[in-house]
Design a protein around this motif. Structure first.
Motif, mmCIF file in Angstrom:
data_model
loop_
_atom_site.group_PDB
_atom_site.id
_atom_site.type_symbol
_atom_site.label_atom_id
_atom_site.label_comp_id
_atom_site.label_asym_id
_atom_site.label_seq_id
_atom_site.Cartn_x
_atom_site.Cartn_y
_atom_site.Cartn_z
ATOM 1 N N PRO A 600 0.775 -1.273 0.189
ATOM 2 C CA PRO A 600 0.092 0.015 -0.042
ATOM 3 C C PRO A 600 0.661 1.358 0.523
ATOM 4 C CG PRO A 600 0.153 -1.652 2.160
ATOM 5 C CD PRO A 600 0.986 -1.975 1.007
ATOM 6 N N ALA A 601 0.336 2.420 -0.377
ATOM 7 C CA ALA A 601 0.943 3.753 -0.364
ATOM 8 C C ALA A 601 1.830 4.057 1.288
ATOM 9 C CB ALA A 601 -0.146 5.367 -1.204
ATOM 10 N N GLU A 602 2.201 4.633 0.900
ATOM 11 C CA GLU A 602 3.388 5.102 2.966
ATOM 12 C C GLU A 602 3.268 6.405 2.581
ATOM 13 O OE1 GLU A 602 4.818 1.526 4.394
ATOM 14 O OE2 GLU A 602 3.148 0.082 3.986
ATOM 15 N N PRO A 603 3.966 7.133 4.005
ATOM 16 C CA PRO A 603 4.380 8.173 3.425
ATOM 17 C C PRO A 603 5.713 7.576 3.705
ATOM 18 C CG PRO A 603 2.399 8.193 5.763
ATOM 19 C CD PRO A 603 2.863 6.791 4.979
ATOM 20 N N GLY A 604 6.481 8.849 2.554
ATOM 21 C CA GLY A 604 7.782 8.437 2.429
ATOM 22 C C GLY A 604 8.229 7.208 1.295
ATOM 23 N N LYS A 605 7.338 5.884 0.518
ATOM 24 C CA LYS A 605 7.522 5.385 -0.147
ATOM 25 C C LYS A 605 7.170 6.244 -1.523
ATOM 26 C CE LYS A 605 5.854 0.898 0.685
ATOM 27 N NZ LYS A 605 4.560 -0.002 0.890
ATOM 28 N N LYS A 606 8.254 6.068 -2.558
ATOM 29 C CA LYS A 606 8.208 6.842 -3.517
ATOM 30 C C LYS A 606 6.801 6.050 -4.503
ATOM 31 C CE LYS A 606 12.815 8.488 -3.330
ATOM 32 N NZ LYS A 606 13.856 8.674 -4.299
ATOM 33 N N GLU A 607 6.419 6.648 -5.121
ATOM 34 C CA GLU A 607 5.439 5.521 -6.276
ATOM 35 C C GLU A 607 5.022 7.415 -7.875
ATOM 36 O OE1 GLU A 607 1.301 6.998 -5.048
ATOM 37 O OE2 GLU A 607 2.165 5.434 -3.697
ATOM 38 N N TRP A 608 4.990 6.814 -8.729
ATOM 39 C CA TRP A 608 4.193 7.481 -10.037
ATOM 40 C C TRP A 608 3.039 7.073 -10.451
ATOM 41 C CZ3 TRP A 608 6.059 11.971 -11.181
ATOM 42 C CH2 TRP A 608 6.081 12.356 -12.749
ATOM 43 N N ARG A 616 4.789 1.609 -7.496
ATOM 44 C CA ARG A 616 5.639 2.060 -6.166
ATOM 45 C C ARG A 616 6.646 1.497 -6.258
ATOM 46 N NH1 ARG A 616 0.567 0.676 -3.865
ATOM 47 N NH2 ARG A 616 -0.560 3.272 -4.732
ATOM 48 N N ILE A 617 7.743 1.428 -5.593
ATOM 49 C CA ILE A 617 8.657 0.828 -4.503
ATOM 50 C C ILE A 617 7.784 -0.536 -4.476
ATOM 51 C CG2 ILE A 617 10.750 0.876 -3.344
ATOM 52 C CD1 ILE A 617 11.343 2.690 -5.367
ATOM 53 N N GLY A 618 8.523 -1.573 -4.793
ATOM 54 C CA GLY A 618 8.068 -2.886 -3.928
ATOM 55 C C GLY A 618 7.412 -3.604 -4.613
ATOM 56 N N MET A 643 13.175 4.327 -7.537
ATOM 57 C CA MET A 643 12.714 5.636 -8.376
ATOM 58 C C MET A 643 12.965 7.003 -8.033
ATOM 59 S SD MET A 643 7.997 5.729 -8.442
ATOM 60 C CE MET A 643 8.372 4.218 -8.911
ATOM 61 N N ASP A 644 13.178 7.927 -9.424
ATOM 62 C CA ASP A 644 13.638 9.598 -9.261
ATOM 63 C C ASP A 644 12.757 9.899 -10.306
ATOM 64 O OD1 ASP A 644 15.406 11.659 -9.501
ATOM 65 O OD2 ASP A 644 16.825 10.521 -9.362
ATOM 66 N N ALA A 645 12.188 10.805 -9.059
ATOM 67 C CA ALA A 645 11.237 11.851 -10.086
ATOM 68 C C ALA A 645 11.532 13.050 -10.977
ATOM 69 C CB ALA A 645 9.752 12.316 -8.924
ATOM 70 N N GLU A 646 12.720 13.055 -10.163
ATOM 71 C CA GLU A 646 14.076 14.301 -11.152
ATOM 72 C C GLU A 646 14.680 13.872 -12.413
ATOM 73 O OE1 GLU A 646 14.863 17.422 -9.035
ATOM 74 O OE2 GLU A 646 13.258 16.504 -7.390
ATOM 75 N N ASP A 647 14.657 12.619 -12.486
ATOM 76 C CA ASP A 647 15.300 12.036 -14.001
ATOM 77 C C ASP A 647 14.396 10.944 -14.053
ATOM 78 O OD1 ASP A 647 17.466 12.998 -13.440
ATOM 79 O OD2 ASP A 647 18.746 11.547 -12.058
ATOM 80 N N GLU A 662 12.378 4.586 -18.805
ATOM 81 C CA GLU A 662 11.775 6.138 -18.448
ATOM 82 C C GLU A 662 10.410 6.430 -17.877
ATOM 83 O OE1 GLU A 662 13.111 8.837 -21.589
ATOM 84 O OE2 GLU A 662 15.310 8.445 -21.277
ATOM 85 N N PHE A 663 10.019 6.995 -17.864
ATOM 86 C CA PHE A 663 8.258 7.092 -17.234
ATOM 87 C C PHE A 663 8.244 6.833 -18.553
ATOM 88 C CE2 PHE A 663 9.062 9.485 -12.491
ATOM 89 C CZ PHE A 663 9.321 8.494 -12.289
ATOM 90 N N GLY A 664 8.567 7.681 -19.345
ATOM 91 C CA GLY A 664 7.610 7.253 -21.011
ATOM 92 C C GLY A 664 7.236 5.733 -21.279
ATOM 93 N N GLU A 665 8.440 5.278 -20.862
ATOM 94 C CA GLU A 665 8.230 3.685 -21.457
ATOM 95 C C GLU A 665 7.599 2.509 -20.014
ATOM 96 O OE1 GLU A 665 12.593 3.464 -23.434
ATOM 97 O OE2 GLU A 665 12.624 3.258 -20.629
#
Length: 746
Positions: A600-608, A616-618, A643-647, A662-665
């Motif tokens: 599940p989504a959690e504070p600090g767990k990256k997702e996109w 999500r990570i994991g 996961m890196d939202a910057e790159d 890449e997020f586009g892929e």
């Protein structure tokens, strides 16, 4: 300020990036305006752009729900919406969108969200916060006209500025393509892909050669290309359109496993899809065959690669078999009883008569096939064969179609095994070719290939091209499993041809007294109902009749009951396998529920969020197409590890191999907490959970249930009804595939 690209909608008398949706309610209410920011997407349909989102109106503190076509819009973007307020009986007050336009953000908070949304490569939430804090409402002016000033912001150096500048320029170009496509109902994600494929020539291709999109870009099919083509004025009977339609229909046939289409079926299907006269289809077939884009043989019509592959496989098999040269010729003079006694004394492998026959055939015939269901001793046979080869200092290579299947083969034999692509030295950056071929064959005395049922015609052709004429080939598979995902039915065709000697093992060895998995797999294969015993500890049925209840039961079993009772890891050890993709107990909905339950989504767990999916990570994910550049293939399982939202980058670990996307892929990946039975071929899991309901009747087949059961090593849990199981067991009608390999060999 940077340019906002738009088209003029006369009804709004203003430049807008417009999306218009028909309303089922169609109330004749005056349109109202809502300006603000998308905070969160709760539902998104990738096919038509329909979105349910939480929207923060300007100057307000509470979000509202907006629904409608928001294709191209992203979280963090500022929008001007026009629509009507409605009261939904279940979900309450909603704003139904009739039109929308993208707006540049005019507030500090809006700027942070806009820049931090992942729209521009190099700027993620953290960098966006710093840039906006430093430049305030000037931010977009700085990025557009004086980007070098970003060096004033902490943590933004020359390299980062260069990435941001490229991302900003690219985004402006993409907006042009997106604007054009959006007016024809095509998603932003595809606009990005089109731009990346053609660069600054993207608009030219879209406007002048729209049917190229279907051939060149994964994710754009003929129907999307045709929609664009028709919108820019290409006529229904244009020869380019008819030819593209014929290629599309032939591709659909190959997607369904057929190597060719019968002329009558091709003409009829193309006429329906194109809305064109059959004589126009016939003319297009003639033109395409002249330039060898397709081959016509009697009433069979092939796409060129499949015709050449079928001819190639048949010819190469004949050449190898006809060659009198053999790298292991000494085995033709071996005293076999003594040889098998030696194997038994050396490695405690006592072979049955059938297993001995398989070993002898592999070493005396240039090509042979070994078949058998689970537990019938195929691996033991291969180990004995390897023992004899090693004793005589002969070389061998082991391979399988997928990474997981190769890993299983390696673990079972104790020898190194490779994927076929690695064995054949596939080079994506050198024209997508295999380095191993007739001119550079594999250097091994015996080539052993497992999971032949998974190998399609094109891959089989590549393999046989790389076999040295003096080598021996042993092909291993289970013809009762589902056929390959790709076109062809290679294993069944080879068996049916009677051209290659086949040894079928039928004695079950691998089975403990209280185990039902293997026994039930064979019962299902014989058309008998599986046993459900109170004393069994590895085969269970949880009765559920309704898909919704079955889905909840699956989640409960995976999350709680199975880990507690059997000590299984909820994600690594247990695989949910569903016959269908859609529906409440289908792959899509089960993945959504299982992700919420297991990761599940959690504070600090990256997702996109990418389209309708949140990564999500994991997360457990599945590759959905062969990507030769990344060397990951259709059906490969992995875990999201970075996961890196910057790159705008996500990293997946496939059995320890890190692969960047890449997020586009990300449309190459789907969640894999649940997957289709087809995608599970060649894999093995400690435990399999299989929802099987009468609502799945369209896909309830004996070979599908057999394949699902045989994926599990330790535990099978069915969730559904005895009636649905009986439907699958009784249905042994396997869809016939159009191939001519068997008759070419006969």
């Amino acid at each position: 300020m940077p340019t906002v690209y738009g088209i003029v909608d006369e009804r709004l008398s203003c430049p807008t990036i417009c999306a218009i949706i028909p309303s089922v309610n169609a109330p004749s209410l005056p349109l109202q305006t809502l300006r603000g920011t998308i905070e969160r997407v709760t539902f998104y349909n990738e096919e038509n752009g329909y979105m349910v989102a939480r929207f923060l109106p300007e100057g307000k503190e509470n979000v509202v729900t907006v629904v409608g076509n928001l294709m191209g819009a992203s979280v963090g973007e500022s929008l001007l919406l026009q629509g009507v307020w409605l009261n939904h009986p279940q979900h309450g007050r909603q704003f139904e969108i009739k039109h929308f336009s993208l707006q540049l953000p005019a507030t500090i908070q809006g700027l942070k969200k806009y820049l931090g949304s992942g729209l521009i490569k190099g700027i993620g939430p953290v960098t966006a916060e710093r840039i906006v804090k430093h430049f305030g409402l000037e931010t977009l002016e700085v990025v557009e006209h004086d980007i070098a000033r970003l060096h004033q912001v902490e943590g933004v150096g020359p390299k980062r500025i260069e990435i941001i500048a490229r991302g900003w320029a690219e985004q402006k170009q993409i907006k042009e393509v997106m604007l054009f496509l959006q007016s024809h109902g095509v998603s932003t994600a595809l606009a990005v892909k089109i731009y990346k494929a053609y660069g600054d020539g993207a608009l030219h291709v879209v406007q002048k050669e729209p049917y190229r999109l279907a051939r060149d870009i994964f994710g754009i099919g003929f129907l999307t290309a045709d929609k664009i083509a028709r919108a820019i004025g290409i006529q229904p009977d244009d020869p380019a359109r008819i030819e593209a339609g014929v290629r599309h229909v032939l591709s659909q046939f190959s997607d369904d496993g057929h190597v060719f289409a019968r002329r009558v079926d091709l003409v009829r299907s193309a006429a329906v899809i194109l809305g064109a006269a059959e004589n126009l289809i016939e003319d297009a077939i003639g033109r395409l065959s002249k330039i060898e884009e397709l081959f016509v043989e009697d009433e069979a019509i092939y796409l060129t690669p499949f015709y050449r592959a079928e001819i190639g496989v048949a010819n190469r098999l004949r050449q190898i078999k006809a060659s009198g040269q053999s790298r292991v010729a000494e085995f033709r003079a071996v005293e076999w009883p003594a040889a098998f006694e030696w194997v038994a004394s050396k490695s405690q492998i006592a072979l049955t008569a059938k297993q001995q026959e398989a070993v002898k055939t592999a070493l005396t015939e240039k090509i042979s096939i070994l078949t058998g269901g689970p537990g019938t001793g195929k691996t033991t046979t291969v180990r004995a064969l390897i023992q004899l080869l090693k004793a005589k200092r002969h070389t061998f290579k082991l391979a399988a179609p997928t990474g997981r299947a190769a890993k299983r083969l390696s673990e079972a034999t104790g020898e190194s095994a490779q994927t076929l692509h690695r064995l054949l030295e596939f080079k994506p950056f050198e024209g997508n070719k295999f380095l191993r071929d007739r001119d550079n064959p594999l250097d091994a005395d015996v080539i052993i290939v497992d999971e032949l049922s998974m190998i399609d015609l094109l891959l089989m052709n590549a393999l046989l091209k790389a076999i040295d004429i003096t080598s021996h080939v042993l092909l291993i598979g289970d013809p009762d499993q589902l056929p390959s995902v790709g076109a062809g039915n290679v294993l069944k065709d080879l068996i049916a041809s009677q051209f290659v000697p086949v040894t079928a093992l039928d004695v079950i060895f691998r089975q403990s007294e209280d185990s039902l998995i293997i026994e039930n797999a064979h019962r299902v294969n014989r058309g008998q109902m599986p046993y459900f015993s109170k004393t069994a500890n590895d085969f269970f049925l949880f009765p559920e009749t309704e898909p919704e209840h079955a889905a909840l039961r699956v989640v409960e079993l995976v999350k709680t009951r199975m880990p507690q009772k059997f000590g299984l890891d909820r994600i690594e050890d247990i695989q949910v396998l569903s016959p269908m993709h859609r529906g409440l107990a289908g792959v899509g909905e089960l993945n959504r529920m299982l992700q919420d339950a297991l990761n599940p989504a959690e504070p600090g767990k990256k997702e996109w969020r990418h389209g309708s999916r949140v990564f999500r990570i994991g997360d457990k994910v599945l590759q959905t197409r062969n990507n030769y550049n990344k060397q990951v293939y259709n059906g490969d399982l992995g875990r999201v590890v970075e996961m890196d939202a910057e790159d705008q980058m996500l990293v997946v670990s496939f059995d320890g191999e890190r692969v960047e996307y890449e997020f586009g892929e990300l449309d190459e990946l789907v969640h894999a907490f649940a997957m289709s039975v087809h995608k599970s071929q060649g894999s093995e899991y400690r435990a399999a959970v299989i929802p099987i309901l009468t609502q799945h009747y369209m896909l309830l087949q004996r070979n599908l249930l057999y394949t699902a059961i045989t994926r599990a090593k330790q535990l099978v849990v069915l969730v559904g009804t005895q009636k649905a199981i009986a439907m699958a067991v009784k249905n042994d009608k396997v869809a016939q595939r159009n191939t001519r390999l068997a008759q070419r060999l006969r």
